[in-house]
Design a protein around this motif. Structure first.
Motif, PDB file in Angstrom:
ATOM      1  N   HIS A 140      43.634  49.166  30.209  1.00  0.00           N
ATOM      2  CA  HIS A 140      45.017  49.394  31.116  1.00  0.00           C
ATOM      3  C   HIS A 140      44.747  48.710  32.364  1.00  0.00           C
ATOM      4  CE1 HIS A 140      48.227  51.414  32.589  1.00  0.00           C
ATOM      5  NE2 HIS A 140      47.752  51.950  33.653  1.00  0.00           N
ATOM      6  N   MET A 141      43.536  48.876  33.123  1.00  0.00           N
ATOM      7  CA  MET A 141      43.415  48.455  34.354  1.00  0.00           C
ATOM      8  C   MET A 141      42.907  46.997  34.728  1.00  0.00           C
ATOM      9  SD  MET A 141      41.624  51.748  36.182  1.00  0.00           S
ATOM     10  CE  MET A 141      40.096  51.721  35.124  1.00  0.00           C
ATOM     11  N   LEU A 142      42.125  46.466  33.700  1.00  0.00           N
ATOM     12  CA  LEU A 142      41.561  45.321  34.014  1.00  0.00           C
ATOM     13  C   LEU A 142      41.982  43.921  32.978  1.00  0.00           C
ATOM     14  CD1 LEU A 142      37.933  46.366  35.188  1.00  0.00           C
ATOM     15  CD2 LEU A 142      40.039  45.793  36.627  1.00  0.00           C
ATOM     16  N   VAL A 143      42.466  44.256  31.861  1.00  0.00           N
ATOM     17  CA  VAL A 143      42.688  43.273  30.906  1.00  0.00           C
ATOM     18  C   VAL A 143      44.135  42.474  30.972  1.00  0.00           C
ATOM     19  CG1 VAL A 143      42.692  42.613  28.464  1.00  0.00           C
ATOM     20  CG2 VAL A 143      40.945  44.236  29.350  1.00  0.00           C
ATOM     21  N   PRO A 144      44.220  41.345  30.838  1.00  0.00           N
ATOM     22  CA  PRO A 144      45.561  40.939  31.163  1.00  0.00           C
ATOM     23  C   PRO A 144      46.196  40.631  29.921  1.00  0.00           C
ATOM     24  CG  PRO A 144      44.030  39.058  31.334  1.00  0.00           C
ATOM     25  CD  PRO A 144      43.431  40.417  31.183  1.00  0.00           C
ATOM     26  N   GLU A 145      47.539  40.574  29.784  1.00  0.00           N
ATOM     27  CA  GLU A 145      48.257  40.238  28.495  1.00  0.00           C
ATOM     28  C   GLU A 145      48.450  38.744  28.214  1.00  0.00           C
ATOM     29  OE1 GLU A 145      49.131  39.987  25.233  1.00  0.00           O
ATOM     30  OE2 GLU A 145      49.820  42.274  25.621  1.00  0.00           O
ATOM     31  N   THR A 146      47.846  38.265  27.343  1.00  0.00           N
ATOM     32  CA  THR A 146      47.891  36.753  27.147  1.00  0.00           C
ATOM     33  C   THR A 146      48.937  36.282  26.017  1.00  0.00           C
ATOM     34  OG1 THR A 146      45.944  36.924  25.512  1.00  0.00           O
ATOM     35  CG2 THR A 146      45.483  36.541  27.878  1.00  0.00           C
ATOM     36  N   LYS A 147      49.817  37.118  25.447  1.00  0.00           N
ATOM     37  CA  LYS A 147      50.409  36.784  24.189  1.00  0.00           C
ATOM     38  C   LYS A 147      51.594  35.841  24.677  1.00  0.00           C
ATOM     39  CE  LYS A 147      54.123  39.354  23.431  1.00  0.00           C
ATOM     40  NZ  LYS A 147      54.990  40.586  22.814  1.00  0.00           N
ATOM     41  N   GLY A 148      51.544  34.401  23.939  1.00  0.00           N
ATOM     42  CA  GLY A 148      52.548  33.478  23.979  1.00  0.00           C
ATOM     43  C   GLY A 148      52.334  32.839  25.278  1.00  0.00           C
ATOM     44  N   LYS A 149      51.420  32.930  26.099  1.00  0.00           N
ATOM     45  CA  LYS A 149      51.262  32.286  27.472  1.00  0.00           C
ATOM     46  C   LYS A 149      50.254  31.326  27.282  1.00  0.00           C
ATOM     47  CE  LYS A 149      51.907  36.633  29.810  1.00  0.00           C
ATOM     48  NZ  LYS A 149      51.462  37.635  30.872  1.00  0.00           N
ATOM     49  N   THR A 150      50.640  30.257  28.111  1.00  0.00           N
ATOM     50  CA  THR A 150      49.632  28.896  28.210  1.00  0.00           C
ATOM     51  C   THR A 150      48.473  29.456  29.224  1.00  0.00           C
ATOM     52  OG1 THR A 150      50.963  28.168  30.286  1.00  0.00           O
ATOM     53  CG2 THR A 150      51.669  27.559  27.996  1.00  0.00           C
TER      54      THR A 150
ATOM     55  N   GLN B 286      47.804  27.989  31.881  1.00  0.00           N
ATOM     56  CA  GLN B 286      48.311  27.967  33.381  1.00  0.00           C
ATOM     57  C   GLN B 286      49.112  29.486  33.855  1.00  0.00           C
ATOM     58  OE1 GLN B 286      47.557  25.730  35.588  1.00  0.00           O
ATOM     59  NE2 GLN B 286      48.156  27.044  36.931  1.00  0.00           N
ATOM     60  N   GLU B 287      49.759  29.849  32.792  1.00  0.00           N
ATOM     61  CA  GLU B 287      50.227  31.328  32.942  1.00  0.00           C
ATOM     62  C   GLU B 287      49.287  32.366  33.128  1.00  0.00           C
ATOM     63  OE1 GLU B 287      54.645  30.348  30.765  1.00  0.00           O
ATOM     64  OE2 GLU B 287      52.897  31.133  29.599  1.00  0.00           O
ATOM     65  N   ILE B 288      48.501  32.111  32.234  1.00  0.00           N
ATOM     66  CA  ILE B 288      47.309  33.201  32.304  1.00  0.00           C
ATOM     67  C   ILE B 288      46.519  33.140  33.702  1.00  0.00           C
ATOM     68  CG2 ILE B 288      44.899  34.176  31.284  1.00  0.00           C
ATOM     69  CD1 ILE B 288      46.212  32.914  28.529  1.00  0.00           C
ATOM     70  N   HIS B 289      46.218  31.912  34.073  1.00  0.00           N
ATOM     71  CA  HIS B 289      45.519  31.893  35.350  1.00  0.00           C
ATOM     72  C   HIS B 289      46.395  32.371  36.402  1.00  0.00           C
ATOM     73  CE1 HIS B 289      44.826  29.413  39.095  1.00  0.00           C
ATOM     74  NE2 HIS B 289      43.689  29.059  38.372  1.00  0.00           N
ATOM     75  N   ASN B 290      47.727  32.060  36.448  1.00  0.00           N
ATOM     76  CA  ASN B 290      48.625  32.702  37.507  1.00  0.00           C
ATOM     77  C   ASN B 290      48.613  34.320  37.711  1.00  0.00           C
ATOM     78  OD1 ASN B 290      49.344  29.988  38.133  1.00  0.00           O
ATOM     79  ND2 ASN B 290      51.141  30.027  37.230  1.00  0.00           N
ATOM     80  N   GLU B 291      48.586  34.825  36.266  1.00  0.00           N
ATOM     81  CA  GLU B 291      48.716  36.363  36.339  1.00  0.00           C
ATOM     82  C   GLU B 291      47.312  36.606  36.751  1.00  0.00           C
ATOM     83  OE1 GLU B 291      48.607  39.765  32.887  1.00  0.00           O
ATOM     84  OE2 GLU B 291      49.510  37.776  32.547  1.00  0.00           O
ATOM     85  N   LEU B 292      46.101  36.175  36.387  1.00  0.00           N
ATOM     86  CA  LEU B 292      44.880  36.582  36.812  1.00  0.00           C
ATOM     87  C   LEU B 292      44.848  36.313  38.517  1.00  0.00           C
ATOM     88  CD1 LEU B 292      42.364  35.112  34.367  1.00  0.00           C
ATOM     89  CD2 LEU B 292      43.058  37.611  34.682  1.00  0.00           C
ATOM     90  N   LEU B 293      45.245  35.427  39.104  1.00  0.00           N
ATOM     91  CA  LEU B 293      45.297  35.132  40.504  1.00  0.00           C
ATOM     92  C   LEU B 293      46.342  36.089  41.101  1.00  0.00           C
ATOM     93  CD1 LEU B 293      44.267  33.201  42.481  1.00  0.00           C
ATOM     94  CD2 LEU B 293      46.452  31.985  42.278  1.00  0.00           C
ATOM     95  N   GLY B 294      47.191  36.312  40.374  1.00  0.00           N
ATOM     96  CA  GLY B 294      48.198  37.586  40.804  1.00  0.00           C
ATOM     97  C   GLY B 294      47.558  38.837  40.857  1.00  0.00           C
ATOM     98  N   SER B 295      47.007  39.148  39.889  1.00  0.00           N
ATOM     99  CA  SER B 295      46.122  40.519  39.803  1.00  0.00           C
ATOM    100  C   SER B 295      45.159  40.516  40.853  1.00  0.00           C
ATOM    101  CB  SER B 295      45.614  40.802  38.535  1.00  0.00           C
ATOM    102  OG  SER B 295      46.704  40.672  37.366  1.00  0.00           O
TER     103      SER B 295
END
Length: 469
Positions: free
Chosen positions: A442-452, A454-463
């Motif tokens: 819940h706290m530390l794992v990003p959702e990666t479904k249907g993402k490139t 770069q999108e995952i990178h941006n989410e991790l950077l945003g987190s």
């Protein structure tokens, strides 16, 4: 089949067929069936070797080492796997893994003392550790975006196929025919995978554009615009050229650090759930439980449920998402482990458990169902999704090494925990760990479904940014 690509802001329609992506992934996963049979081999074999009339009488401690040498070998095998794949290619590296597998089964067939079994299990462990790095890497690199989820889930699916086959064959075959059947799986892998294409991503990285185009022609079809994907792969190669970050540099990078926490954390929880201890000792657990069902039959039922649900996971993972499946999986696993611990608490406390004979099998079935839809396949998928191209092989090797190290600790200490703490407390400890896994997800794992990436990178950077505000 059609897929959509975005280039310079324009949507481009690309014609592709996916049949050979599935064929290539399935062929690679025949090796994963071999991994499953090797992992589950101990469950039907150890009780036979421990029997009074066994031709090779082993003690409980020797049995635990026969199980534990496999994850030790896997730790050793995982370490150089990434470098081997980068230098030799994904396909050739996977084919070479047949050597430790075949050597292991030959030693098992020839074994006349326990030490030979130790060596055999360590060798097959080396092949398994490397296979757990190379298999997901190859599958992720031959898949287009629309098939990544389903093909990525095949690793866990075929692992359960191997476990199921081992339980079936182990229940009806004697020692040597069982080992010969396991050898046949590796031979089948060699006969099929030899004809499969190499990873286009690796070929582009080696500046072999014509070979990459030929591989894509097989994997995507003749009508597919190969130039677009090759140009994208070249861009990735150019951006990562000369970038082989050290461990300290990876930790210092906010995005890579976040990815490592998520991936390594899920690898830890996957094995700390006790799943492989349960697989290794399924027959032993049912004998100890006094369940009315024959232990060998119960183990087959559990493996069949795991197989079916792994297939379901492959179908739903791209719809349900990685994170919800992980949270549901770990929570339900925790509850089933609590129930299993309760049964052993009543049994070991001298209470009449005849009315609860259904509980061990039901608990383990629920446990395996929950594991198979989340904690089983998703950590392997995350490993291939959250890391950048320049960090993927090194980070994947470390993730697999952690996975097998925890597996070794759990497998080796499981019998000791049963003896010292009791089966009830042992399963309750695993239950607490799974509750922690739900909170961690819940706290530390990003959702990666249907993402490139770069999108995952941006989410991790945003987190990262959000956590420091």
């Amino acid at each position: 089949m059609e897929s959509m690509g975005m280039i310079n802001g324009a949507v481009v329609r690309q014609e592709s067929r996916k049949l050979w992506q599935y064929i290539s992934a399935i062929s690679a996963c025949i090796l994963v069936i071999g991994i499953g049979t090797a992992i589950a081999w101990t469950s039907p074999v150890l009780p036979k070797l421990s029997a009074p009339d066994s031709w090779l009488k082993i003690t409980p401690d020797q049995g635990s080492w026969i199980s534990s040498f496999l994850p030790l070998g896997a730790i050793v095998g995982a370490y150089p796997a990434g470098s081997m794949a980068d230098k030799m290619g994904r396909k050739k590296s996977l084919l070479l893994l047949s050597i430790p597998f075949l050597a292991s089964w030959v030693l098992i067939l020839m074994a006349s003392e326990v030490k030979v079994l130790y060596i055999a299990r360590f060798l097959v462990g080396m092949g398994i550790g490397a296979g757990c790095v190379l298999g997901p890497t190859y599958i992720s690199e031959i898949a287009e975006v629309s098939t990544k989820g389903t093909l990525g889930a095949m690793f866990q699916l075929f692992l359960t196929v191997g476990i199921f086959i081992a339980f079936i064959l182990g229940s009806c075959l004697s020692y040597s025919p069982f080992a010969l059947a396991c050898t046949g799986v590796i031979v089948l892998f060699l006969l099929t995978f030899y004809w499969m294409p190499e990873s286009p991503a690796w070929l582009v990285g080696q500046n072999r554009k014509q070979d990459a185009a030929a591989a894509l022609s097989v994997l995507r079809g003749d009508n597919y615009d190969q130039k677009q994907e090759i140009n994208e792969l070249q861009k990735v190669v150019a951006e990562s050229a000369g970038k082989k970050p050290t461990m300290s540099e990876m930790i210092q990078s906010p995005v890579t650090k976040k990815a490592m926490i998520a991936s390594f954390g899920m690898m830890f929880f996957q094995q700390a759930s006790g799943v492989n201890a349960v697989i290794f000792y399924t027959v032993t657990i049912f004998k100890a439980s006094g369940s009315s069902m024959a232990p060998e039959l119960a183990s087959i039922v559990v493996a069949l449920v795991q197989l079916v649900m792994s297939g379901v996971a492959a179908l739903i993972v791209d719809r349900a998402g990685r994170k919800p499946l992980l949270m549901i999986s770990s929570s339900v696993m925790s509850v089933s482990l609590i129930a299993l611990g309760y049964y052993f608490k009543q049994k070991d406390g001298g209470n009449d458990v005849s009315a609860l004979g259904w509980l061990p099998l039901t608990s383990l079935i629920v446990f395996m169902v929950a594991f198979s839809i989340g904690m089983g396949p998703v950590p392997w998928m995350l490993m291939g999704e959250v890391f950048s191209p320049e960090t993927k092989t090194a980070a994947s090797s470390m993730a697999v090494m952690l996975n097998w190290f925890v597996m070794f600790i759990v497998t080796k200490t499981f019998p000791m925990m049963n003896d010292e703490l009791g089966a009830d407390m042992t399963f309750w400890i695993f239950a607490v760990i799974m509750a922690g896994a739900a909170a961690f997800t819940h706290m530390l794992v990003p959702e990666t479904k249907g993402k490139t990436y770069q999108e995952i990178h941006n989410e991790l950077l945003g987190s990262r940014r959000n956590s420091t505000i």
